[in-house]
Design a protein around this motif. Structure first.
Motif, PDB file in Angstrom:
ATOM      1  N   GLY A  49       0.813  -1.214   0.000  1.00 16.28           N
ATOM      2  CA  GLY A  49       0.000   0.000   0.000  1.00 16.28           C
ATOM      3  C   GLY A  49       0.846   1.263   0.000  1.00 16.28           C
ATOM      4  N   TRP A  50       1.895   1.270   0.835  1.00 23.60           N
ATOM      5  CA  TRP A  50       2.788   2.429   0.870  1.00 23.60           C
ATOM      6  C   TRP A  50       3.399   2.664  -0.505  1.00 23.60           C
ATOM      7  CZ3 TRP A  50       7.929   2.156  -0.451  1.00 23.60           C
ATOM      8  CH2 TRP A  50       8.585   3.386  -0.442  1.00 23.60           C
ATOM      9  N   PHE A  51       3.908   1.599  -1.128  1.00 27.06           N
ATOM     10  CA  PHE A  51       4.583   1.741  -2.413  1.00 27.06           C
ATOM     11  C   PHE A  51       3.642   2.279  -3.479  1.00 27.06           C
ATOM     12  CE2 PHE A  51       5.826  -0.019  -6.560  1.00 27.06           C
ATOM     13  CZ  PHE A  51       7.018   0.663  -6.724  1.00 27.06           C
ATOM     14  N   ALA A  52       2.438   1.752  -3.549  1.00 28.07           N
ATOM     15  CA  ALA A  52       1.477   2.205  -4.561  1.00 28.07           C
ATOM     16  C   ALA A  52       1.222   3.704  -4.440  1.00 28.07           C
ATOM     17  CB  ALA A  52       0.172   1.419  -4.443  1.00 28.07           C
ATOM     18  N   VAL A  53       1.034   4.177  -3.231  1.00 27.20           N
ATOM     19  CA  VAL A  53       0.777   5.604  -3.009  1.00 27.20           C
ATOM     20  C   VAL A  53       2.034   6.430  -3.278  1.00 27.20           C
ATOM     21  CG1 VAL A  53       0.189   7.335  -1.253  1.00 27.20           C
ATOM     22  CG2 VAL A  53      -1.121   5.205  -1.401  1.00 27.20           C
ATOM     23  N   HIS A  54       3.172   5.984  -2.770  1.00 24.40           N
ATOM     24  CA  HIS A  54       4.422   6.732  -2.942  1.00 24.40           C
ATOM     25  C   HIS A  54       4.787   6.860  -4.426  1.00 24.40           C
ATOM     26  CE1 HIS A  54       8.294   8.385  -1.673  1.00 24.40           C
ATOM     27  NE2 HIS A  54       8.842   7.620  -2.621  1.00 24.40           N
ATOM     28  N   ALA A  55       4.684   5.756  -5.165  1.00 25.82           N
ATOM     29  CA  ALA A  55       5.032   5.779  -6.587  1.00 25.82           C
ATOM     30  C   ALA A  55       4.091   6.686  -7.380  1.00 25.82           C
ATOM     31  CB  ALA A  55       5.012   4.363  -7.158  1.00 25.82           C
ATOM     32  N   ALA A  56       2.806   6.599  -7.077  1.00 25.83           N
ATOM     33  CA  ALA A  56       1.811   7.370  -7.829  1.00 25.83           C
ATOM     34  C   ALA A  56       1.824   8.851  -7.487  1.00 25.83           C
ATOM     35  CB  ALA A  56       0.418   6.801  -7.579  1.00 25.83           C
ATOM     36  N   THR A  57       2.293   9.187  -6.310  1.00 27.24           N
ATOM     37  CA  THR A  57       2.279  10.596  -5.900  1.00 27.24           C
ATOM     38  C   THR A  57       3.689  11.177  -5.916  1.00 27.24           C
ATOM     39  OG1 THR A  57       2.326   9.969  -3.554  1.00 27.24           O
ATOM     40  CG2 THR A  57       0.156  10.350  -4.546  1.00 27.24           C
ATOM     41  N   MET A  58       4.455  10.915  -4.900  1.00 29.82           N
ATOM     42  CA  MET A  58       5.755  11.563  -4.754  1.00 29.82           C
ATOM     43  C   MET A  58       6.700  11.293  -5.921  1.00 29.82           C
ATOM     44  SD  MET A  58       6.654  11.376  -0.730  1.00 29.82           S
ATOM     45  CE  MET A  58       6.052  12.682   0.323  1.00 29.82           C
ATOM     46  N   ASP A  59       6.823  10.027  -6.328  1.00 31.65           N
ATOM     47  CA  ASP A  59       7.751   9.703  -7.408  1.00 31.65           C
ATOM     48  C   ASP A  59       7.243  10.214  -8.750  1.00 31.65           C
ATOM     49  OD1 ASP A  59       9.427   8.561  -5.575  1.00 31.65           O
ATOM     50  OD2 ASP A  59       9.013   6.495  -6.148  1.00 31.65           O
ATOM     51  N   ASN A  60       5.957  10.149  -8.962  1.00 29.83           N
ATOM     52  CA  ASN A  60       5.383  10.654 -10.203  1.00 29.83           C
ATOM     53  C   ASN A  60       5.574  12.169 -10.319  1.00 29.83           C
ATOM     54  OD1 ASN A  60       4.131  10.064 -12.645  1.00 29.83           O
ATOM     55  ND2 ASN A  60       2.132  10.673 -11.861  1.00 29.83           N
ATOM     56  N   VAL A  61       5.383  12.874  -9.229  1.00 28.61           N
ATOM     57  CA  VAL A  61       5.573  14.328  -9.231  1.00 28.61           C
ATOM     58  C   VAL A  61       7.045  14.663  -9.490  1.00 28.61           C
ATOM     59  CG1 VAL A  61       5.510  16.394  -7.765  1.00 28.61           C
ATOM     60  CG2 VAL A  61       3.560  14.829  -7.807  1.00 28.61           C
ATOM     61  N   LEU A  62       7.952  13.937  -8.858  1.00 30.32           N
ATOM     62  CA  LEU A  62       9.378  14.161  -9.085  1.00 30.32           C
ATOM     63  C   LEU A  62       9.735  13.949 -10.552  1.00 30.32           C
ATOM     64  CD1 LEU A  62      12.338  14.595  -8.299  1.00 30.32           C
ATOM     65  CD2 LEU A  62      12.409  12.180  -7.597  1.00 30.32           C
ATOM     66  N   ALA A  63       9.317  12.840 -11.122  1.00 26.76           N
ATOM     67  CA  ALA A  63       9.631  12.542 -12.524  1.00 26.76           C
ATOM     68  C   ALA A  63       9.038  13.598 -13.454  1.00 26.76           C
ATOM     69  CB  ALA A  63       9.125  11.153 -12.895  1.00 26.76           C
ATOM     70  N   SER A  64       7.831  14.024 -13.177  1.00 36.64           N
ATOM     71  CA  SER A  64       7.184  15.060 -13.981  1.00 36.64           C
ATOM     72  C   SER A  64       7.958  16.379 -13.891  1.00 36.64           C
ATOM     73  CB  SER A  64       5.743  15.252 -13.515  1.00 36.64           C
ATOM     74  OG  SER A  64       5.119  16.274 -14.233  1.00 36.64           O
ATOM     75  N   TYR A  65       8.371  16.732 -12.698  1.00 34.22           N
ATOM     76  CA  TYR A  65       9.142  17.966 -12.501  1.00 34.22           C
ATOM     77  C   TYR A  65      10.458  17.910 -13.286  1.00 34.22           C
ATOM     78  CZ  TYR A  65      11.716  21.733 -10.268  1.00 34.22           C
ATOM     79  OH  TYR A  65      12.459  22.874 -10.050  1.00 34.22           O
ATOM     80  N   ILE A  66      11.139  16.776 -13.218  1.00 35.70           N
ATOM     81  CA  ILE A  66      12.411  16.636 -13.944  1.00 35.70           C
ATOM     82  C   ILE A  66      12.178  16.772 -15.448  1.00 35.70           C
ATOM     83  CG2 ILE A  66      14.233  14.980 -14.557  1.00 35.70           C
ATOM     84  CD1 ILE A  66      13.978  13.913 -11.619  1.00 35.70           C
ATOM     85  N   ARG A  67      11.138  16.126 -15.983  1.00 34.54           N
ATOM     86  CA  ARG A  67      10.822  16.224 -17.407  1.00 34.54           C
ATOM     87  C   ARG A  67      10.536  17.665 -17.823  1.00 34.54           C
ATOM     88  NH1 ARG A  67       7.915  11.874 -16.593  1.00 34.54           N
ATOM     89  NH2 ARG A  67       5.944  12.993 -16.445  1.00 34.54           N
ATOM     90  N   GLN A  68       9.719  18.341 -17.041  1.00 35.30           N
ATOM     91  CA  GLN A  68       9.321  19.716 -17.379  1.00 35.30           C
ATOM     92  C   GLN A  68      10.501  20.676 -17.330  1.00 35.30           C
ATOM     93  OE1 GLN A  68       6.157  20.600 -14.653  1.00 35.30           O
ATOM     94  NE2 GLN A  68       4.664  19.356 -15.743  1.00 35.30           N
ATOM     95  N   ASN A  69      11.431  20.420 -16.445  1.00 34.62           N
ATOM     96  CA  ASN A  69      12.547  21.359 -16.286  1.00 34.62           C
ATOM     97  C   ASN A  69      13.733  21.020 -17.177  1.00 34.62           C
ATOM     98  OD1 ASN A  69      11.852  23.435 -14.158  1.00 34.62           O
ATOM     99  ND2 ASN A  69      11.045  21.539 -13.339  1.00 34.62           N
ATOM    100  N   ARG A  70      13.673  19.898 -17.866  1.00 35.60           N
ATOM    101  CA  ARG A  70      14.689  19.573 -18.879  1.00 35.60           C
ATOM    102  C   ARG A  70      14.334  20.172 -20.228  1.00 35.60           C
ATOM    103  NH1 ARG A  70      16.058  13.302 -17.533  1.00 35.60           N
ATOM    104  NH2 ARG A  70      17.395  13.715 -15.749  1.00 35.60           N
ATOM    105  N   ALA A  71      13.051  20.417 -20.400  1.00 33.61           N
ATOM    106  CA  ALA A  71      12.566  20.909 -21.713  1.00 33.61           C
ATOM    107  C   ALA A  71      12.961  22.349 -21.969  1.00 33.61           C
ATOM    108  CB  ALA A  71      11.055  20.759 -21.785  1.00 33.61           C
TER     109      ALA A  71
END
Length: 130
Positions: free
Chosen positions: A108-130
């Motif tokens: 349960g922890w992993f599902a929430v962490h991956a979908a929220t915190m890790d997803n936001v981090l990856a999105s931020y990195i993508r947006q700031n590389r562009a």
């Protein structure tokens, strides 16, 4: 039995994070099926994998100047602290404590962490590389 089906965890779009997540899922599922003799070694392997994965994410956050770095790192520290406590119990032969942590806490922890915190981090990195 499968605790986490890889297809239920959305990819973040960051190859490094997604690769670490796939390994986490594989190890967690192996642990769920492990007998008592295999469990301690696999638990240590998962613990070490999680610590290394968190360190890689911490580096990504620092490199990208991620604005929610302190919150995300705080979550990493909290989970590593839990792992340390359960690792100590498993090392003493108290396998049932580790099994409960693997089955009842981590999926349960992993599902929430991956979908929220890790997803936001990856999105931020993508947006700031562009």
């Amino acid at each position: 039995m499968t605790l986490i089906d890889k297809s239920t965890i959305p990819a973040t779009g960051n190859d490094q994070i997604d690769s670490d997540h796939a390994e986490f899922i594989s190890l967690l599922n192996q642990l769920d099926n492990a007998d008592n003799l295999e469990f301690a070694g696999l638990f240590r392997q998962l613990h070490e994998h999680v610590a290394a994965h968190f360190e890689r994410e911490n580096q990504l956050m620092a490199q990208s100047l991620f604005p929610a770095e302190s919150e995300h790192k705080g979550e990493h520290q909290r989970v590593l602290s839990e792992f340390k406590q359960f690792q100590s119990r498993v090392d003493k032969g108290l396998i049932a404590f580790g099994q409960a942590f693997i089955r009842e806490r981590l999926p349960g922890w992993f599902a929430v962490h991956a979908a929220t915190m890790d997803n936001v981090l990856a999105s931020y990195i993508r947006q700031n590389r562009a």
